[in-house]
Design an enzyme around this catalytic site. Structure first.
Site, mmCIF file in Angstrom:
data_model
loop_
_atom_site.group_PDB
_atom_site.id
_atom_site.type_symbol
_atom_site.label_atom_id
_atom_site.label_comp_id
_atom_site.label_asym_id
_atom_site.label_seq_id
_atom_site.Cartn_x
_atom_site.Cartn_y
_atom_site.Cartn_z
ATOM 1 N N GLY A 1 0.661 -1.223 -0.099
ATOM 2 C CA GLY A 1 -0.123 -0.068 -0.056
ATOM 3 C C GLY A 1 0.838 1.219 0.051
ATOM 4 N N SER A 2 2.164 1.169 -0.665
ATOM 5 C CA SER A 2 2.881 2.413 -0.522
ATOM 6 C C SER A 2 2.253 3.489 -1.514
ATOM 7 C CB SER A 2 4.278 2.301 -0.593
ATOM 8 O OG SER A 2 4.694 1.767 -2.004
ATOM 9 N N ASN A 3 1.739 2.966 -2.689
ATOM 10 C CA ASN A 3 1.184 3.900 -3.372
ATOM 11 C C ASN A 3 -0.155 4.393 -2.862
ATOM 12 O OD1 ASN A 3 2.560 4.049 -6.234
ATOM 13 N ND2 ASN A 3 2.709 2.192 -5.684
ATOM 14 N N LEU B 1 -4.448 -7.375 -8.014
ATOM 15 C CA LEU B 1 -3.934 -8.424 -9.235
ATOM 16 C C LEU B 1 -5.065 -8.960 -9.744
ATOM 17 C CD1 LEU B 1 -0.712 -9.737 -7.307
ATOM 18 C CD2 LEU B 1 -0.978 -7.911 -8.937
ATOM 19 N N ASN C 1 -5.290 2.296 -13.568
ATOM 20 C CA ASN C 1 -4.425 1.056 -13.102
ATOM 21 C C ASN C 1 -2.857 1.849 -13.110
ATOM 22 O OD1 ASN C 1 -3.134 -1.372 -11.667
ATOM 23 N ND2 ASN C 1 -2.650 -1.722 -13.793
ATOM 24 N N HIS D 1 0.878 0.345 -13.739
ATOM 25 C CA HIS D 1 1.776 -0.825 -13.861
ATOM 26 C C HIS D 1 3.190 -0.245 -14.002
ATOM 27 C CE1 HIS D 1 2.518 -4.654 -15.510
ATOM 28 N NE2 HIS D 1 3.156 -4.686 -16.042
ATOM 29 N N ASP E 1 -3.883 -5.120 -18.192
ATOM 30 C CA ASP E 1 -2.755 -4.136 -18.370
ATOM 31 C C ASP E 1 -2.877 -3.529 -20.102
ATOM 32 O OD1 ASP E 1 -1.668 -4.342 -16.069
ATOM 33 O OD2 ASP E 1 -0.406 -6.230 -16.687
HETATM 34 C C1 GRF Z 1 3.284 -1.383 -7.586
HETATM 35 O O1 GRF Z 1 4.665 -1.371 -8.083
HETATM 36 C C2 GRF Z 1 2.202 -0.995 -8.870
HETATM 37 O O2 GRF Z 1 2.928 -0.583 -10.158
HETATM 38 C C3 GRF Z 1 1.876 -2.595 -8.928
HETATM 39 O O3 GRF Z 1 1.662 -2.966 -7.644
HETATM 40 C C4 GRF Z 1 2.635 -2.520 -6.749
HETATM 41 C C5 GRF Z 1 2.006 -1.910 -5.550
HETATM 42 O O4 GRF Z 1 2.846 -1.408 -4.776
HETATM 43 N N1 GRF Z 1 0.480 -2.370 -9.683
HETATM 44 P P1 GRF Z 1 2.225 -0.775 -3.266
HETATM 45 O O5 GRF Z 1 1.277 -1.795 -2.631
HETATM 46 O O6 GRF Z 1 1.659 0.505 -3.542
HETATM 47 O O7 GRF Z 1 3.487 -0.733 -2.406
#
Ligand code: GRF
Length: 204
Positions: A26-28, A99, A116, A118, A159
């Site tokens: 969940g870093s994003n 996923l 999304n 990627h 994708d």
């Molecule tokens: C990211 O690298 C994104 O591109 C992919 O999944 C990853 C998620 O990372 N779809 P995080 O959970 O947000 O750290």
């Protein structure tokens, strides 16, 4: 507090309620939540996850964001949780480390409102099974000179939807999947929230 996002508030003239679908660390999601924290028009209203133990759920809790845990059967054979999303008045969906393929019903319900991110330069290194370190391993194996990120609309194939944004980074000879993953993550954190804001602003 003045944030990057605040500066653009005046260009957003309607309200958006985002659901972030995430099943990983969940870093994003954390970066997106932080970016829109003080935005009065764009709210992160729901975190959706298919994993009860996903790191993103802690982030949701810390930020007082409601969580929806989804199950495979209902997602694919049921109503794809459209009712639950509507109940939370979600207007836009962001996939960040989710996923499962998005079912057609959900794509139709949120037409051009699901995006999304990627961790590669699509159309290369995309599709089923191309996630996480598998992507970076393949990029290095093929001796690519560059990789990057792709932000795209989601359609019924993995994708495959229309690209919104791409940016690149170098792949050096001594890069490993882990070092490349770090470079890619930096790009994601740097660009994803800003791109979401741009899309929502243009959508209004
Ligand atoms: C990211 O690298 C994104 O591109 C992919 O999944 C990853 C998620 O990372 N779809 P995080 O959970 O947000 O750290």
């Amino acid at each position: 507090m003045e944030t990057e996002s605040n500066k653009h508030n005046q260009t957003v003239n309607s309200n958006h309620r985002l659901a972030i679908f995430a099943s990983g660390a969940g870093s994003n999601a954390a970066k997106i939540i932080d970016y829109f924290k003080h935005n009065t028009h764009i709210t992160i209203a729901l975190i959706v996850s298919n994993k009860k133990e996903a790191g993103v759920l802690k982030i949701a809790e810390q930020n007082n964001i409601p969580v929806l845990i989804i199950e495979k059967e209902q997602f694919f054979k049921g109503d794809a949780y459209i009712n639950a999303l509507n109940k939370s008045t979600i207007t836009f969906i962001v996939l960040a480390g989710f996923l499962w393929k998005v079912p057609q019903q959900l794509i139709t319900s949120f037409f051009n409102k699901i995006i999304n991110i990627h961790p590669a330069l699509l159309p290369k290194y995309g599709g089923k099974g191309m996630y996480g370190n598998f992507v970076h391993e393949a990029v290095i194996q093929n001796k690519e000179k560059e990789s990057g990120i792709t932000i795209h609309f989601v359609n019924e194939k993995y994708d495959d939807g229309k690209h919104i944004f791409q940016t690149t980074c170098n792949v050096d000879e001594n890069d490993t999947p882990e070092t490349l993953a770090k470079k890619i993550q930096l790009l994601e954190h740097q660009h994803f929230p800003e791109q979401i804001e741009k899309i929502l602003t243009n959508n209004l």
